[in-house]
Structures are given as structure tokens and as C-alpha cells.
Design a protein around this motif. Structure first.
Motif, mmCIF file in Angstrom:
data_model
loop_
_atom_site.group_PDB
_atom_site.id
_atom_site.type_symbol
_atom_site.label_atom_id
_atom_site.label_comp_id
_atom_site.label_asym_id
_atom_site.label_seq_id
_atom_site.Cartn_x
_atom_site.Cartn_y
_atom_site.Cartn_z
ATOM 1 N N PHE A 19 -25.112 29.880 0.308
ATOM 2 C CA PHE A 19 -26.280 29.273 0.518
ATOM 3 C C PHE A 19 -26.093 28.054 -0.348
ATOM 4 N N ARG A 20 -25.494 28.009 -1.512
ATOM 5 C CA ARG A 20 -25.356 26.692 -2.331
ATOM 6 C C ARG A 20 -24.627 25.868 -1.687
ATOM 7 N N ASP A 21 -23.621 25.970 -0.798
ATOM 8 C CA ASP A 21 -22.952 24.927 -0.055
ATOM 9 C C ASP A 21 -23.958 24.263 0.852
ATOM 10 N N LEU A 22 -25.221 24.646 1.160
ATOM 11 C CA LEU A 22 -26.078 24.125 2.345
ATOM 12 C C LEU A 22 -25.684 22.569 2.437
ATOM 13 N N ASP A 23 -25.997 21.802 1.309
ATOM 14 C CA ASP A 23 -25.935 20.412 1.429
ATOM 15 C C ASP A 23 -24.592 20.036 1.953
ATOM 16 N N ALA A 24 -23.536 20.443 1.357
ATOM 17 C CA ALA A 24 -22.228 19.973 1.790
ATOM 18 C C ALA A 24 -21.994 20.318 3.510
ATOM 19 N N VAL A 25 -22.347 21.645 3.608
ATOM 20 C CA VAL A 25 -22.187 22.090 5.113
ATOM 21 C C VAL A 25 -22.993 21.173 6.107
ATOM 22 N N CYS A 26 -24.181 20.994 5.792
ATOM 23 C CA CYS A 26 -25.147 19.962 6.558
ATOM 24 C C CYS A 26 -24.371 18.620 6.787
ATOM 25 N N ASP A 27 -23.818 18.075 5.487
ATOM 26 C CA ASP A 27 -23.114 16.683 5.753
ATOM 27 C C ASP A 27 -22.109 16.711 6.699
ATOM 28 N N LEU A 28 -21.103 17.635 6.661
ATOM 29 C CA LEU A 28 -20.097 17.975 7.467
ATOM 30 C C LEU A 28 -20.401 18.107 9.053
ATOM 31 N N LEU A 29 -21.484 18.703 9.065
ATOM 32 C CA LEU A 29 -22.161 19.227 10.451
ATOM 33 C C LEU A 29 -22.625 18.105 11.122
ATOM 34 N N SER A 30 -23.256 17.175 10.334
ATOM 35 C CA SER A 30 -23.781 15.838 10.779
ATOM 36 C C SER A 30 -22.793 14.975 11.735
ATOM 37 N N LEU A 31 -21.641 15.305 11.351
ATOM 38 C CA LEU A 31 -20.372 14.512 11.995
ATOM 39 C C LEU A 31 -20.162 15.082 13.323
ATOM 40 N N VAL A 32 -20.449 16.162 13.779
ATOM 41 C CA VAL A 32 -20.427 16.663 14.981
ATOM 42 C C VAL A 32 -20.985 15.841 16.067
ATOM 43 N N SER A 33 -22.481 15.580 15.780
ATOM 44 C CA SER A 33 -23.164 14.885 16.688
ATOM 45 C C SER A 33 -24.021 13.737 15.920
ATOM 46 N N PRO A 34 -23.245 12.685 15.626
ATOM 47 C CA PRO A 34 -23.932 11.725 14.857
ATOM 48 C C PRO A 34 -25.231 11.196 15.215
ATOM 49 N N GLY A 35 -26.153 11.090 14.372
ATOM 50 C CA GLY A 35 -27.549 10.684 14.973
ATOM 51 C C GLY A 35 -28.624 11.682 15.211
ATOM 52 N N GLU A 36 -27.895 12.888 15.414
ATOM 53 C CA GLU A 36 -28.894 13.860 15.786
ATOM 54 C C GLU A 36 -28.906 14.957 14.430
ATOM 55 N N PRO A 37 -30.053 15.682 14.312
ATOM 56 C CA PRO A 37 -30.445 16.496 13.203
ATOM 57 C C PRO A 37 -29.605 17.417 13.303
ATOM 58 N N VAL A 38 -29.184 18.056 12.117
ATOM 59 C CA VAL A 38 -28.573 19.538 12.080
ATOM 60 C C VAL A 38 -29.465 20.577 12.299
ATOM 61 N N PRO A 39 -28.925 21.579 13.302
ATOM 62 C CA PRO A 39 -29.896 22.570 13.590
ATOM 63 C C PRO A 39 -30.370 23.134 12.577
ATOM 64 N N ARG A 40 -31.806 23.607 12.686
ATOM 65 C CA ARG A 40 -32.780 24.095 11.593
ATOM 66 C C ARG A 40 -32.161 25.724 11.606
ATOM 67 N N THR A 41 -31.360 26.081 12.169
ATOM 68 C CA THR A 41 -30.709 27.490 12.196
ATOM 69 C C THR A 41 -29.840 27.658 11.283
ATOM 70 N N VAL A 42 -29.369 26.587 10.709
ATOM 71 C CA VAL A 42 -28.189 26.581 9.709
ATOM 72 C C VAL A 42 -28.438 26.910 8.551
ATOM 73 N N PRO A 43 -29.577 26.585 7.758
ATOM 74 C CA PRO A 43 -30.008 27.221 6.389
ATOM 75 C C PRO A 43 -30.295 28.490 6.453
ATOM 76 N N VAL A 44 -31.005 29.044 7.950
ATOM 77 C CA VAL A 44 -31.431 30.284 8.221
ATOM 78 C C VAL A 44 -29.937 31.350 8.214
ATOM 79 N N ALA A 45 -28.991 30.812 8.949
ATOM 80 C CA ALA A 45 -27.863 31.599 8.982
ATOM 81 C C ALA A 45 -27.094 31.975 7.423
ATOM 82 N N LEU A 46 -27.017 30.681 6.853
ATOM 83 C CA LEU A 46 -26.745 30.869 5.501
ATOM 84 C C LEU A 46 -27.216 31.648 4.413
ATOM 85 N N SER A 47 -28.445 31.948 4.667
ATOM 86 C CA SER A 47 -29.363 32.740 3.919
ATOM 87 C C SER A 47 -29.000 34.445 4.281
#
Length: 218
Positions: A20-48
Motif C-alpha cells: 500500500f505504501r507503493d500507491l503513489d508510484a503505482v498510480c503514477d505508472l498506471l496513469s501512463l496506460v491511458s493518458p488523461g484518464e484518472p487511475v481507477p478508484r479500485t486501485v487503492p482498494v486492491a492494494l489494501s
């Protein structure tokens, strides 16, 4: 005579469970998958989530590290269409959707995405999953084909005991990879893509099947 110093060896990539402490780095990378679109809200839920069948309950969240830096990430979960399906429990145990694979731009071309995919397949087989599915831009069809996926399909078609599951994402194509014998893809006359067969008991597609008006006719 003076010799040039040898270059420092590149540290090996380490694939491991995301924290879970990797959340910021994970979201930064996932934002490259669909530039301009928000990272799914399920990501922090999954990491928890705590480890379960996969690294995070029924989800798979992997990071690739070079030294202390996270340079790659893979996120996977049960497909959204399983959430309200009457066979949800059986499907969650059988199919996993890879929602995002991302690698930092400055380290691409070093096989990091391939290592993440291989790790995902290893975890999935250990968990008893039978099929991996994902959606990709048309330009990545060759990459996934090289890794054993049937890629570049216009739709995802899955034969199920109570009917056909059809998935199409505008601007993307589908790719699938069976993980066990008995699950495969078959050509069905009239179908816009090969049909996944054998995912669950009782849903093998016979040779006589036809695809008409969005339905599988046996």
C-alpha cells in the motif's frame, strides 16, 4: 596503458507484491496506460487487501523494481462483467483480467513488461485460474502475440453455460491466453472473433455451433 572503466552492471529487476505504501508510484505508472484518464478508484482498494488466492485477495498487484525504484507495475482483477453474473463465484475462480501493465519510459525495451507478464501467469496458475484476458491498443497486438496470447481480436467472446459473454472496448482490442488444457479458442461461423470454449464445465462449443444475431446457436 590506461583502460576505460567497465560500465556498472545493471541491477536485476525484482518482481514482487505491491504494498500500500507503493500507491503513489503505482498510480503514477498506471496513469501512463491511458493518458488523461484518472487511475481507477479500485486501485487503492486492491492494494489494501490482504494476500488471498492471489497477492491481494482475488486481485493481482505486482511491481518491478530496479534497486529501490519502482519502474513497472501490473494490476489484474476479476473482470467487471463477473460482478453481477449468476456464475460469479465460478468465474472469479477461473478468469483474471489484466487491467494495466506499465513501465517507466526511460527503462522500456529491457524486458520488464515481459517479466511482469510471466510473473502474472505464474501466480495465476498457482491460484488455479484457467484464463487470462486483457484489452490492448492495436499497436501492441504483436507484443502480446509473442507472449502466447491470441491478440488483436475485435471482441472478447466467452461461451458460458447460460449464454454468451460479449465484451468490446472502443479503440482497443481483446487478447486471451488459456492457462490449462481444455480451455481454448474456436472458430465459429458468423462470429466476429474466436470464441473462448471450456472455461467452465458444460460450456464447450461443439463443431456444429453457429453465431447468429449476437448469440451462440448450438
Amino acid at each position: 596503458m590506461q583502460h576505460d572503466a567497465s560500465p556498472e552492471p545493471t541491477p536485476p529487476v525484482r518482481i514482487g507484491r505491491a504494498r500500500f505504501r507503493d500507491l503513489d508510484a503505482v498510480c503514477d505508472l498506471l496513469s501512463l496506460v491511458s493518458p488523461g484518464e484518472p487511475v481507477p478508484r479500485t486501485v487503492p482498494v486492491a492494494l489494501s487487501l490482504q494476500p488471498g488466492r492471489l497477492t491481494h485477495g482475488d486481485c493481482l498487484c505486482l511491481t518491478a523494481r530496479l534497486g529501490d525504484r519502482i519502474v513497472g507495475v501490473l494490476m489484474a482483477s476479476p473482470p467487471h462483467w463477473t460482478e453481477t453474473h449468476p456464475l460469479r463465484i465460478e468465474l472469479v475462480r477461473s478468469v483474471l483480467y489484466i487491467g494495466g501493465v506499465a513501465v517507466a519510459p526511460d527503462v522500456r525495451g529491457q524486458g520488464i513488461a515481459s517479466e511482469l507478464l510471466r510473473a502474472a501467469e505464474h501466480h495465476s496458475r498457482l491460484a488455479g485460474l484457467r484464463l487470462l484476458v486483457l484489452e490492448h491498443p492495436p499497436g501492441l497486438a504483436g507484443f502480446y502475440t509473442r507472449h502466447g496470447y491470441t491478440a488483436g481480436q475485435e471482441r472478447l467472446l466467452v461461451a458460458l453455460p447460460n449464454g454468451m459473454q460479449v465484451r468490446k472496448m472502443p479503440g482497443h482490442q481483446s487478447a486471451v491466453k488459456p492457462l490449462v488444457p481444455g480451455v481454448g479458442l474456436t472458430e465459429v461461423p458468423g462470429a466476429p472473433a474466436r470464441v473462448v470454449t471450456g472455461l467452465l464445465p458444460g460450456c464447450a462449443v461443439p463443431p456444429s455451433a453457429r453465431y447468429r444475431h449476437g448469440r451462440l446457436v448450438l
